[in-house]
Design a protein around this motif. Structure first.
Motif, short mmCIF file in Angstrom:
data_model
loop_
_atom_site.label_atom_id
_atom_site.label_comp_id
_atom_site.label_asym_id
_atom_site.label_seq_id
_atom_site.Cartn_x
_atom_site.Cartn_y
_atom_site.Cartn_z
N ASP A 116 0.82 -1.21 0.00
CA ASP A 116 0.00 0.00 0.00
C ASP A 116 0.86 1.26 0.00
N ALA A 117 2.00 1.20 0.69
CA ALA A 117 2.90 2.35 0.68
C ALA A 117 3.42 2.60 -0.73
N GLY A 118 3.75 1.52 -1.44
CA GLY A 118 4.20 1.67 -2.83
C GLY A 118 3.11 2.20 -3.73
N VAL A 119 1.89 1.68 -3.55
CA VAL A 119 0.75 2.15 -4.36
C VAL A 119 0.50 3.63 -4.09
N ALA A 120 0.57 4.03 -2.82
CA ALA A 120 0.35 5.43 -2.47
C ALA A 120 1.40 6.32 -3.13
N ALA A 121 2.65 5.84 -3.18
CA ALA A 121 3.71 6.62 -3.83
C ALA A 121 3.44 6.77 -5.32
N VAL A 122 2.96 5.69 -5.95
CA VAL A 122 2.63 5.76 -7.38
C VAL A 122 1.49 6.74 -7.62
N ARG A 123 0.48 6.69 -6.76
CA ARG A 123 -0.67 7.60 -6.93
C ARG A 123 -0.25 9.05 -6.71
N ARG A 124 0.66 9.28 -5.79
CA ARG A 124 1.17 10.65 -5.62
C ARG A 124 1.91 11.11 -6.86
N ALA A 125 2.68 10.19 -7.46
CA ALA A 125 3.39 10.53 -8.69
C ALA A 125 2.40 10.82 -9.82
N GLN A 126 1.31 10.04 -9.88
CA GLN A 126 0.29 10.31 -10.89
C GLN A 126 -0.33 11.69 -10.71
N ALA A 127 -0.59 12.05 -9.46
CA ALA A 127 -1.17 13.37 -9.18
C ALA A 127 -0.20 14.47 -9.59
N LEU A 128 1.10 14.26 -9.33
CA LEU A 128 2.10 15.26 -9.73
C LEU A 128 2.15 15.38 -11.25
#
Length: 512
Positions: free
Chosen positions: A173-185
């Motif tokens: 989940d931490a990895g998924v959250a990091a990917v989603r933050r990158a998508q938002a950026l």
């Protein structure tokens, strides 16, 4: 999961209905307002989010429990959605609550770990959806839930599995959250690129290197206006069979499109100008509005709908076709390469250019900017960036959000010189190509994470995630005690409400 699959030693196949009673909820009559004035949480299937249930939109009263099929389920009840788009979604109650009939409560005995069963049902969602197919919506019954095979390990192993899953899912989940933050950026950067493109910031250095444009934005607009008037005059002469009137009084009947309302608009670079979409295009019109019943065919003229219009990009996914005869009957909404189409229902304001790959096409309820005299790609960039706020401010409608042709025609548009437009389009395309590649990489990572999640769940429920312990009491002994009446599962309360439990503040770590 099929029961025929071999399980590790100490495990046993059973069914959910053999180890736990189930019950669906109910909906109190809306004709009795007092039923919905209490403080008993009333959970609907849409409020199950594959985690702890902590939020709800409606409450019911004690009278509703007594006067309807609604039941009070205790805190810690495992829930599963039975109907519609949420079929197979699961949740865990964090308070005593009632549910509607689209939610099934599963009342587990103490020797079945709640999160073990939760994760198992979560892993079966696709199978529940498959079992529910056949009607207008995918629905499953309590019988399907009760008859679902359940691989039961020894209780200590259930706890080891839950602990291991939470450890691994926490990292995942931490990895998924990091990917989603990158998508938002990436999304924010994409918007900043488009915004910079249509406000002049992106090409500031380019203008400094090209200080004297051959034709400014104002001169370009004046030329477009002159050509528009000349075309009108030519059309009037053609109507008279080529005979010119005796004087020029007829020319005063020409009505030029009004210029934009510039109050409140930002300042533009010196060589730019403001115009409206009506001024810089042949016309602003709308696609076909009407019934399409029986009009779609397997092959024919491409017929675009809003789902075919993506930000700055035409998408062939879900493309429909109409017959040439029907296309002829709605010729007003024909499309040609270089037209700009704008969504006006749903993802309002999203725009793209009709590509050369669609030499002949038609469309449904889209706003059409016909053959703009500035680069159409630039028009799409403008619509997908600074124009969004203006479009959102002009939304109307109730069931659907609409954006009309008049609003599009009067929409202000910043006009750079043509040479700068070409530079803007080239630079934006270069940057968006890089962003698209990065976006695809991130999307692939999310898919990989979901596959890994499913793989971990499969390993967990086939006995391959944690080691077995020969000293654990076999699951068969647990079942034997149940059948002998030594362990009695908790049942749903009916009528009188228990004291309200305080909701847990923590969230389930396995929340997608």
């Amino acid at each position: 999961m099929e029961e025929k699959q071999e399980l590790p030693q100490g495990w046993v196949w059973t069914r959910i209905g053999e180890i736990a009673p189930t019950s669906s909820g109910g909906t109190p009559s809306r004709s009795n307002p007092s039923y919905f004035t209490g403080n008993i949480p009333w959970i609907k299937s849409g409020e199950l989010g594959d985690g702890y249930v902590v939020e709800y939109s409606e409450s019911i009263s004690e009278a509703a429990l007594a006067g309807s099929s609604a039941k009070l389920f205790p805190k810690g009840t495992l829930l599963i959605a039975l109907y519609g788009a949420t079929v197979g979604k699961v949740g865990i109650l964090t308070m005593d609550a009632a549910t509607n009939q689209a939610v099934c409560g599963i009342f587990l005995p103490e020797w079945v770990e709640l999160k073990f069963a939760f994760n198992y049902l979560f892993s079966l969602r696709r199978e529940f959806i498959e079992q529910g197919k056949g009607g207008a919506q995918p629905n499953i019954s309590q019988d399907i839930v009760r008859n679902t095979p359940f691989p039961l390990p020894p209780l200590p192993e259930q706890r080891r599995i839950v602990a291991k899953l939470e450890e691994l899912f926490s990292r995942l989940d931490a990895g998924v959250a990091a990917v989603r933050r990158a998508q938002a950026l990436l999304k924010r950067y994409r918007q900043s690129v488009l915004h910079a493109a249509v406000t002049g910031e992106l090409t500031r250095a380019w203008r400094e290197a090209h200080p004297a444009p051959a034709e400014t934005g104002a001169a370009l607009l004046a030329r477009i206006r002159g050509e528009r008037r000349a075309q009108w005059e030519a059309a009037q002469v053609a109507k008279r069979g080529g005979q010119l009137p005796l004087n020029d009084a007829w020319k005063s009947k020409y009505v030029a499109p009004p210029g934009p309302e510039t109050s409140g608009l930002p300042e533009l670079p010196e060589s730019w100008s403001w115009a409206t979409f009506e001024e810089i295009s042949e016309r602003v019109t709308v696609g076909f509005v009407g019934s399409m019943k029986d009009e779609y065919v397997d092959e024919g003229v491409p017929f675009l709908r809003s789902q075919n219009v993506r930000e700055n990009k035409y998408s062939p996914i879900g493309l429909k076709y109409v017959s040439p005869t029907f296309d002829e009957s709605i010729s007003k909404s024909r499309l040609e390469p270089g037209d700009v189409v704008v969504v006006r229902s749903g993802s309002v304001g999203t725009a793209c250019v009709i590509p050369d790959t669609l030499p002949a096409a038609n469309c449904s309820d889209l706003v059409i900017v016909k053959q703009p005299k500035v680069l159409p790609e630039y028009c799409a960039y403008y619509m997908n960036s600074v124009a969004k706020a203006r479009v959102n401010a002009q939304k109307v409608g109730v069931a659907l959000i609409h954006f009309n042709t008049q609003a599009q025609a009067a929409m202000p548009l910043s006009i750079p010189p043509l040479a700068e437009q070409a530079e803007i389009v080239a630079e934006v395309e270069r940057r968006l190509t890089v962003l698209d590649a990065l976006g695809q990489t991130l999307a692939d990572e999310l898919k990989r994470a979901e596959r890994l999640r499913q793989s971990l769940l499969h390993r967990a429920f086939t006995g391959r995630l944690v080691p077995q312990d020969a000293t654990d009491e076999p699951a068969a002994a647990l079942l034997a005690r149940l059948r002998a009446g030594a362990a009695v599962p908790a049942k749903a309360a009916k009528g009188k409400r228990k004291a309200k439990a305080e909701p847990e503040s923590k969230q389930l770590s396995i929340k997608l």
